[in-house]
Design a protein around this motif. Structure first.
Motif, short mmCIF file in Angstrom:
data_model
loop_
_atom_site.label_atom_id
_atom_site.label_comp_id
_atom_site.label_asym_id
_atom_site.label_seq_id
_atom_site.Cartn_x
_atom_site.Cartn_y
_atom_site.Cartn_z
N LEU A 160 6.84 9.65 8.08
CA LEU A 160 6.41 8.43 8.75
C LEU A 160 7.15 7.22 8.21
CD1 LEU A 160 2.54 8.99 9.03
CD2 LEU A 160 4.28 9.30 10.79
N ALA A 161 7.36 7.18 6.89
CA ALA A 161 8.11 6.07 6.30
C ALA A 161 9.53 6.02 6.86
CB ALA A 161 8.13 6.20 4.78
N ASP A 162 10.14 7.19 7.05
CA ASP A 162 11.49 7.25 7.59
C ASP A 162 11.49 6.81 9.06
OD1 ASP A 162 14.20 7.78 7.16
OD2 ASP A 162 14.04 9.83 7.91
N TYR A 163 10.51 7.25 9.81
CA TYR A 163 10.44 6.94 11.23
C TYR A 163 10.23 5.44 11.46
CZ TYR A 163 8.64 6.83 16.02
OH TYR A 163 8.42 6.54 17.34
N PHE A 164 9.32 4.84 10.69
CA PHE A 164 9.00 3.43 10.88
C PHE A 164 9.87 2.49 10.02
CE2 PHE A 164 4.79 5.28 12.12
CZ PHE A 164 4.73 4.75 13.40
N ALA A 174 1.83 3.26 7.06
CA ALA A 174 2.05 3.50 8.49
C ALA A 174 0.79 3.27 9.30
CB ALA A 174 2.57 4.91 8.70
N ALA A 175 -0.34 3.05 8.64
CA ALA A 175 -1.60 2.88 9.36
C ALA A 175 -1.51 1.69 10.31
CB ALA A 175 -2.73 2.68 8.37
N GLY A 176 -2.00 1.89 11.54
CA GLY A 176 -2.05 0.80 12.52
C GLY A 176 -0.77 0.60 13.30
N ARG A 177 0.31 1.28 12.91
CA ARG A 177 1.57 1.10 13.65
C ARG A 177 1.56 1.93 14.93
NH1 ARG A 177 6.36 -0.69 10.09
NH2 ARG A 177 5.35 -1.35 8.15
#
Length: 511
Positions: free
Chosen positions: A354-358, A506-509
């Motif tokens: 998720l960190a990579d994606y966002f 990533a919460a809320g994205r």
């Protein structure tokens, strides 16, 4: 000890599926802590979103659920699922995944008369929460209390003998000897297990989804995280025989051998098992290494699809790079940790995928883990090794410890192309690139030895490379491979799932 049940069962339900089936699995977490399942050996083609480890997925909160969607794409074989969160694996929660070939796909042996699944592994009576708390406080894991077969210390597997003449106790019996497939997976925490069946030889046909040259064995060493398939013909005198799974390579001064015994029951048997269990093999570490070298890819067998899209002389492909990995047991801040090239992995609150994606900075580091062993004190980091899609990489695992190591890679299979009982030094030139090995997703590294593998990184995503020995994984002997390309295409990777759980930074994205 406390046991985690799946649908009220231990082990959990056996998933019998067919190559390329679309699997929709709704996991409802009724525990009081977050939970995940990972699908051990399922490659998750273009779909690391569904891998079920903390580097790719947010854990499922208590009282919530998550629906996995994936395919066992172009795979045939015996695999399993188990909890990847905390120390849940010590409490069960595991089950078998058996992937069968599609009807038009031939397999390189006659259809067996029956099919048995055996999930074998060491077991602790101590509650998994107590074990985890002990590890958190800086202690190492104690020795296990026993061995289980399918969640029990004993199990019975029944088969028909058939028709031919066998002389037993001065009486002629008719038997052709029907043949049964035994799927054996080591789902334990730390011990290699030796598997054997009294009075019977075993024909090895598959190792972790790879059809192999069909050699005969009296017994097989099955290392932590590994799965093998064997054929056993019921061609002996009609009675009952012991099935044994016993621990291997445990220092004799620390503990006696642990074992679980099952029964192979001939349907026409009138004689129960008796006497001592069949003895384990006399060979030790070197003999086990020689046995592993006999596992060879069956190059005449078909793949999981009727018309494979080309084949390659993988042994002649130039490697993109060589990465040498050295495991170690170390202390950090006075507590027991395990490291790879001096780096002990720490799970972040935000999954790496998720960190990579966002494009969220500060979650993981792509320069903390060096590609060769380092000296100096071990450090803590969330380590990711950057690679490119279609890299062809040589990994060399160096084990300078006196214990057996077992490693697993998600997302890909690999060829074991060399091993030796020696410190590495300048031995890389002796690595066998003839690729006589089978394809595997787990490998053992013997004490004070090295093992080399070749990996074709053709599966984009964030993939966990970890110790299959769960204490070592939990305390840092793992990292992730980022297999990446700048090209954005569904031909390379699927989109983030619409039901993806979002946590941490990533919460809320929104995807």
């Amino acid at each position: 000890s406390q046991v985690i049940l799946i649908n009220g069962q231990f082990p959990g339900p056996q998933l019998d599926v067919v190559t390329n089936d679309n699997l929709v699995l709704n996991l409802i977490n009724k525990l009081d802590v977050p939970f995940l399942l990972t699908w051990n050996g399922i490659k998750q083609r273009k779909n690391s979103w569904q891998d079920g480890v903390l580097g790719t997925n947010c854990p499922i909160p208590p009282g919530s659920n998550y629906t996995y969607n994936f395919q066992p794409k172009d795979q045939i074989g015996s695999f399993n699922y188990f909890p990847s969160t905390g120390f849940h694996r010590a409490a069960g929660g595991y089950g078998a995944i058996n992937v069968y070939q599609r009807p038009r796909i031939p397999i390189p042996y006659a259809t067996p008369d029956g099919d048995f699944t055996l999930l074998v592994g060491d077991w602790y009576k101590t509650d998994h929460k107590a074990l985890q708390a002990s590890l958190d406080s800086g202690n190492s894991l104690p020795l296990p209390d026993g061995v289980l077969i399918n969640g029990h210390t004993q199990a019975t597997f029944s088969g028909d003998q058939g028709h031919s003449l066998i002389l037993f106790c001065h009486t002629l019996f008719l038997s052709t000897g029907k043949t049964y497939k035994f799927r054996v997976s080591n789902v334990g925490l730390k011990n290699t297990l030796n598997f054997r069946i009294q009075g019977h030889t075993m024909k090895l046909i598959e190792v972790e989804g790879s059809h192999v040259v069909q050699n005969m064995y009296d017994s097989l060493d099955v290392h932590v995280g590994q799965s093998v398939n064997v054929l056993v013909t019921l061609n002996q005198a009609p009675k009952d025989y012991y099935i044994v799974a016993s621990t291997r390579f445990t220092p004799k001064m620390l503990v006696a051998k642990l074992s679980a015994s099952g029964i192979l029951h001939y349907s026409n048997s009138k004689t129960s098992v008796s006497g001592p269990l069949p003895a384990e093999p006399t060979y030790q570490l070197h003999g086990s290494m020689l046995q592993a070298r006999t596992y060879r890819w069956n190059l005449t067998s078909n793949a999981a699809r009727p018309n494979p899209q080309g084949s390659f002389h993988y042994g002649t492909i130039k490697t993109t790079k060589t990465i040498v990995l050295s495991n170690s047991a170390t202390k950090i801040n006075g507590k027991q940790r395990y490291a790879v090239n001096g780096v002990s992995y720490v799970n972040p609150d935000t999954p790496l995928k998720l960190a990579d994606y966002f494009n969220i900075p500060g979650v993981f580091s792509m320069n903390s883990l060096k590609t060769t062993p380092t000296t100096g004190a071990a450090t803590l980091a969330t380590s990711v090794v950057p690679t490119s899609l279609h890299d062809f990489i040589e990994f060399v695992f160096q084990n300078n410890e006196n214990t057996m190591q077992s490693w697993h890679l998600d997302g890909s299979s690999f060829w074991v192309v060399g091993n030796k009982n020696a410190t590495l030094q300048h031995e890389i030139s002796s690595i066998d690139h003839e690729l006589r090995s089978d394809l595997q997703c787990s490998l053992q590294v013997y004490p004070n030895s090295w093992t080399a593998i070749l990996v074709s990184l053709d599966n984009q995503g964030m993939w966990n490379m970890r110790s299959a020995i769960w204490e070592r994984q939990y305390l840092g002997q793992q990292f992730y491979l980022r297999v990446w390309t700048a090209e954005k295409s569904l031909a390379n990777e699927y989109n983030i799932p619409s039901n993806a759980l979002l946590c941490g930074k990533a919460a809320g994205r929104k995807p």
